[in-house]
Scaffold this motif. Sequence first.
Motif: not given
Length: 426
Positions: A58-59, A85, A61-62, A87, A64
Amino acid sequence: MKVLILGSGGREHALAWAVSRSPRVTEVVCAPGNGGMAQVARCVPVDLKDVTAMVRLAEAEQPELTIVGPELPLSLGVVDAFTERGYRIFGPTREAARLESSKAFAKQFMKRQQIPTANYAICTTAKEVEESIKLFHPPIVVKADGLAAGKGVIICPTRHFAEETAQGLFSGDLLGTAEFQVVVEEFLEGEELSFLCLSDGTRVVPLVPAQDHKRIGEGDTGPNTGGMGVYSTSEMLEPTMTEWILHHIAEPTVRGMSQENTPFVGVLYCGLMMTARGPQVLEYNARFGDPETQAILMRLESDLVDALEACIDGRLSEVEIRWASGASACIVASSSGYPGSYKTGLPIGGLSSAAQTPGVEVFHSGTSRIGNQLVTSGGRVLGVTATGESLEQALDRAYEAMAQVHFDGMYYRHDIGHRALKQSRK
Ligand code: AMP
């Protein structure tokens, strides 16, 4: 908007397909995905047993929005870790996912909340099993407490067999890991029905109903599988029955979880037995079912992303969820030998002609890509899902498309939807 989907089966392929139809979505990433999902999404590797690895993804790819397909990452707390975090992620917390990850918890919860379910006893020793089974008439159902990938429910024809089964669960001989708790349960008779709802922690909105075929053989015979086919029609559940299930099962479940400070946000899957004394809960799942999701999402007309985001934000009452009338059906093709051992790496052909059949989508379960060639990589290989104005039409289309597909040892059932078809012809 970038959406990340965690998982690698037919359910996740159908989710990726539905999400990519949203005008708001610009990119879909699947982790780890499969050979077929690569057609609608970018696939990246991840270990679904490793929450830290999923957070790292996730960090990088970021996304939404993240959607969790299978139960394992939910039970390990992936939703808690992502939410902490910042997300946005669709699915229940680890505590709320106990509705699925602990059968003992689910039974005790249903008892506390007066939700209809089979009579049961929770046992922690062989002695307790011996005492409890005296109170049940065979066949007796013995269940492992924890997640067991569909292998944790054993229907025992005699008390002696039930005792031996429980012993095998405690020792670890049966499932590979030793169980601390075993559920002994009354055997229920009737038709099974999957009733799936979306929940925002307070409200409940049902998805269209679906009925799956778990057994490998025609006429619902032979060993259980992950699911060999499923169908969904508007007629399979009377509106009054839908209301009853909502008021006596789905809503009290979500209300009870909220009262017990473990609000349930996500897909609440109620596996029901429609018995002579009314619907009874066989099990909860805390996520979309496979292959039910394939048939259900093919009937969804409104935007899936809007609905899932409304759940996360606690505003499910604000979104309209629209369904196509008519029917859908999904036929699963499996490898020769499944649910036992099977070969992998066999080339698959005919997929592009299958996909050209009107109203048909092919969702992959166990496929991978070697160069330009799709090959088998699992027991359930792929599912052909079709919509139609009637169940007959949906099934005809699905079987017509399936006839185009081929790989060595390919097997599929020819009688999916047979009970509903018989009923509609009466
Ligand atoms: P579960 O994982 O609890 O849904 O169980 C898997 C399958 O076992 C169900 O779909 C049913 O076919 C069967 N099953 C589970 N519990 C019972 C029960 N109490 N009576 C009869 N069949 C059951």
